[in-house]
Design an enzyme around this catalytic site. Structure first.
Site, PDB file in Angstrom:
ATOM      1  N   ARG A  20     -15.159  55.757  34.780  1.00 57.03           N
ATOM      2  CA  ARG A  20     -14.202  56.662  34.583  1.00 57.03           C
ATOM      3  C   ARG A  20     -13.061  56.659  35.923  1.00 57.03           C
ATOM      4  O   ARG A  20     -12.418  57.448  36.054  1.00 57.03           O
ATOM      5  CB  ARG A  20     -14.630  57.982  34.483  1.00 57.03           C
ATOM      6  N   LYS A  28       1.254  50.841  35.538  1.00 51.97           N
ATOM      7  CA  LYS A  28       1.007  50.703  34.020  1.00 51.97           C
ATOM      8  C   LYS A  28       0.150  49.616  33.889  1.00 51.97           C
ATOM      9  O   LYS A  28       0.161  48.783  34.502  1.00 51.97           O
ATOM     10  CB  LYS A  28       2.353  50.396  33.419  1.00 51.97           C
ATOM     11  N   GLU A  30      13.928  39.704  36.535  1.00 48.27           N
ATOM     12  CA  GLU A  30      13.525  41.250  36.581  1.00 48.27           C
ATOM     13  C   GLU A  30      14.339  41.717  37.849  1.00 48.27           C
ATOM     14  O   GLU A  30      14.699  43.011  37.971  1.00 48.27           O
ATOM     15  CB  GLU A  30      11.980  41.512  36.791  1.00 48.27           C
ATOM     16  N   LYS A  57      12.172  50.579  42.047  1.00 50.36           N
ATOM     17  CA  LYS A  57      11.105  50.846  41.322  1.00 50.36           C
ATOM     18  C   LYS A  57      10.205  52.041  41.675  1.00 50.36           C
ATOM     19  O   LYS A  57       9.932  52.963  41.147  1.00 50.36           O
ATOM     20  CB  LYS A  57      10.127  49.739  40.963  1.00 50.36           C
ATOM     21  N   GLU A  94       6.952  58.016  32.531  1.00 52.15           N
ATOM     22  CA  GLU A  94       8.091  57.649  31.708  1.00 52.15           C
ATOM     23  C   GLU A  94       8.349  58.685  30.625  1.00 52.15           C
ATOM     24  O   GLU A  94       8.388  58.475  29.487  1.00 52.15           O
ATOM     25  CB  GLU A  94       7.732  56.260  30.958  1.00 52.15           C
ATOM     26  N   ARG A 127      12.262  56.565  33.955  1.00 56.90           N
ATOM     27  CA  ARG A 127      11.514  55.226  34.016  1.00 56.90           C
ATOM     28  C   ARG A 127      12.122  54.336  32.833  1.00 56.90           C
ATOM     29  O   ARG A 127      11.849  53.124  33.080  1.00 56.90           O
ATOM     30  CB  ARG A 127       9.751  55.424  34.112  1.00 56.90           C
ATOM     31  N   ASN A 147      13.465  49.406  31.450  1.00 53.65           N
ATOM     32  CA  ASN A 147      13.289  48.667  30.328  1.00 53.65           C
ATOM     33  C   ASN A 147      14.589  47.966  30.082  1.00 53.65           C
ATOM     34  O   ASN A 147      14.779  47.661  28.970  1.00 53.65           O
ATOM     35  CB  ASN A 147      12.930  49.546  29.100  1.00 53.65           C
ATOM     36  N   HIS A 199      14.953  44.796  27.619  1.00 59.26           N
ATOM     37  CA  HIS A 199      13.772  44.712  27.247  1.00 59.26           C
ATOM     38  C   HIS A 199      13.573  45.049  25.624  1.00 59.26           C
ATOM     39  O   HIS A 199      12.798  44.369  24.897  1.00 59.26           O
ATOM     40  CB  HIS A 199      12.470  45.563  27.819  1.00 59.26           C
ATOM     41  N   HIS A 233      11.919  42.035  23.796  1.00 60.82           N
ATOM     42  CA  HIS A 233      10.871  42.144  22.995  1.00 60.82           C
ATOM     43  C   HIS A 233      10.843  41.546  21.540  1.00 60.82           C
ATOM     44  O   HIS A 233       9.982  40.777  20.999  1.00 60.82           O
ATOM     45  CB  HIS A 233      10.361  43.606  22.854  1.00 60.82           C
ATOM     46  N   HIS A 255       8.772  35.887  29.349  1.00 58.62           N
ATOM     47  CA  HIS A 255       8.919  37.243  29.316  1.00 58.62           C
ATOM     48  C   HIS A 255      10.404  37.414  30.337  1.00 58.62           C
ATOM     49  O   HIS A 255      11.287  38.095  30.042  1.00 58.62           O
ATOM     50  CB  HIS A 255       7.833  38.207  29.973  1.00 58.62           C
TER      51      HIS A 255
HETATM   52  N1  GLY Z   1       7.934  47.456  33.696  1.00 62.63           N
HETATM   53  C1  GLY Z   1       8.350  48.633  33.298  1.00 62.63           C
HETATM   54  C2  GLY Z   1       7.703  49.677  34.243  1.00 62.63           C
HETATM   55  O1  GLY Z   1       6.856  49.505  34.777  1.00 62.63           O
HETATM   56  O2  GLY Z   1       8.122  50.942  33.719  1.00 62.63           O
END
Ligand code: GLY
Length: 370
Positions: free
Chosen positions: A122, A144, A186, A228, A238, A242, A246, A249, A253, A267
């Site tokens: 957990r 993430k 990026e 970031k 997000e 946040r 993107n 993106h 995508h 990517h």
């Molecule tokens: N890669 C986008 C984020 O971490 O929100």
């Protein structure tokens, strides 16, 4: 030359250390986090051959023992079979609740290991040691974690913040140039979305960074991570801001899906092309100065990066096919595709209010130019 960026998330706060030689010094940074002198490492076979023994030596300097599992390299690893293997292996190693798991690798390993740490008993703590530029400036920071599903990328996962990130900029010397430049996509994204002065700096320093200027690399990673960290601190899960991360993106995508997530398009390459398209769209909608898309493209071209749909080898779907792929994006809300657009360089915002015809026309023209 070393820098520290703090990610202020209360009980989940942590530091991102950036600079040369951090793998050799990993033991000194990790020892204060440990309750017993042992760690487990998840990595991939390519990264293991380049960096694992340096990490072992760095940990041993502080008397920390290390067990490692090297998974196959590549995006194909980021699914249930290798995830299950990694979790079972961690249990075999008798990882306890207060132990630390280390992710040594690029985005695939960081995401998979972070998710394994999120669910193991957990939740155990983990340390990110990102070994690609993309992972250093983006995926290792912000919590993430996850794996891919047959339904799409990153659809299974959790927010689980690392306890420490060690971004050793020496590892960038071992990257194939194509991977370095993809990661740079990026980096450019950060300037374009929120810091015009950083984009100016990249225009001046990007070429030196690409050919190995160590100080420029540390500066670029630090400024990217700082941006970031600021955004994640304000919007960890997000709910709003946040999503600015993107930028590029939604197009990316769709292009990645169209090229089968293959070596045809990395990517970060898709992000760079997507950023150029996002600025095209913003200019067409009268949102940003007409000269901004050309300036974005000029920098990407100077860096010898993929910039346009014409730079993607092989067939692509038509404009409607690409629009259909965009409609499957994770950011779709109430059936509306959300775009990150810009009022200028360094000034992005999120909107669902984009006429589909404007996107279709833009894509049709970009496809016709191939
Ligand atoms: N890669 C986008 C984020 O971490 O929100």
């Amino acid at each position: 030359m070393r820098q520290t960026v703090h990610v202020p998330l209360g009980a989940r706060a942590y530091d991102v250390e950036i600079g040369p030689g951090l793998i050799e010094d990993a033991g000194a940074f990790i020892a204060p986090l440990l309750t017993r002198p042992r760690v487990t490492v998840l990595t991939d076979e390519t990264v293991a051959s380049l960096h694992l023994e340096r990490l072992r030596a760095g940990l041993a300097q502080q008397g920390i023992a290390m067990q490692a599992l090297a998974l196959p390299p590549g995006e194909g690893t980021k699914g249930w079979p290798q995830f299950t293997r990694a979790v079972e292996w961690l249990l075999d190693q008798r990882v306890e609740r207060r132990d630390i798991v280390i992710a040594l690798g690029g985005g695939v390993i960081g995401d998979l290991a972070g998710f394994a740490a999120a669910v193991l008993r957990r939740g155990v703590r983990f340390v990110q040691i990102p070994t690609s530029l993309l992972a250093q400036v983006d995926s290792s920071v912000g919590g993430k974690t996850g794996i891919n599903a047959t339904h799409g990328k990153n659809l299974i996962g959790a927010f689980h913040q690392p306890s420490l990130v060690l971004a050793d900029t020496d590892v960038l010397d071992t990257l194939p140039p194509r991977d370095l430049l993809a990661g740079y996509g990026e980096v450019v994204k950060y300037g374009l979305l929120g810091d015009a002065e950083f984009f100016d700096w990249l225009e001046g320093n990007g070429p030196a960074l690409a050919v190995g200027d160590a100080a420029a690399r540390v500066e670029a990673v630090t400024r990217s991570v700082q941006m970031k960290a600021d955004i994640v601190a304000r919007d960890e899960t997000e709910q709003g801001e946040r999503a600015l991360l993107n930028l590029g993106h939604t197009f990316c995508h769709a292009l990645e899906a169209a090229t089968g997530y293959s070596g045809r398009l990395l990517h970060g390459e898709g992000v760079a092309i997507g950023c150029a398209l996002a600025f095209d769209l913003s200019a067409r909608l009268g949102l940003c100065p007409q000269e901004d898309p050309s300036r974005v493209r000029a920098h990407l071209r100077e860096m010898d990066m993929k910039t346009d749909l014409a730079d993607i080898a092989g067939d692509l779907p038509d404009a409607d096919g690409l629009l259909a792929l965009m409609a499957q994006d994770k950011k779709v809300m109430d059936g509306q595709v959300r775009f990150v657009l810009a009022r200028g360089i360094g000034s992005a915002f999120v909107t669902s209010d984009v006429p589909p015809d404007a996107v279709r026309d833009l894509l049709a023209e970009a496809l016709a130019a191939r």
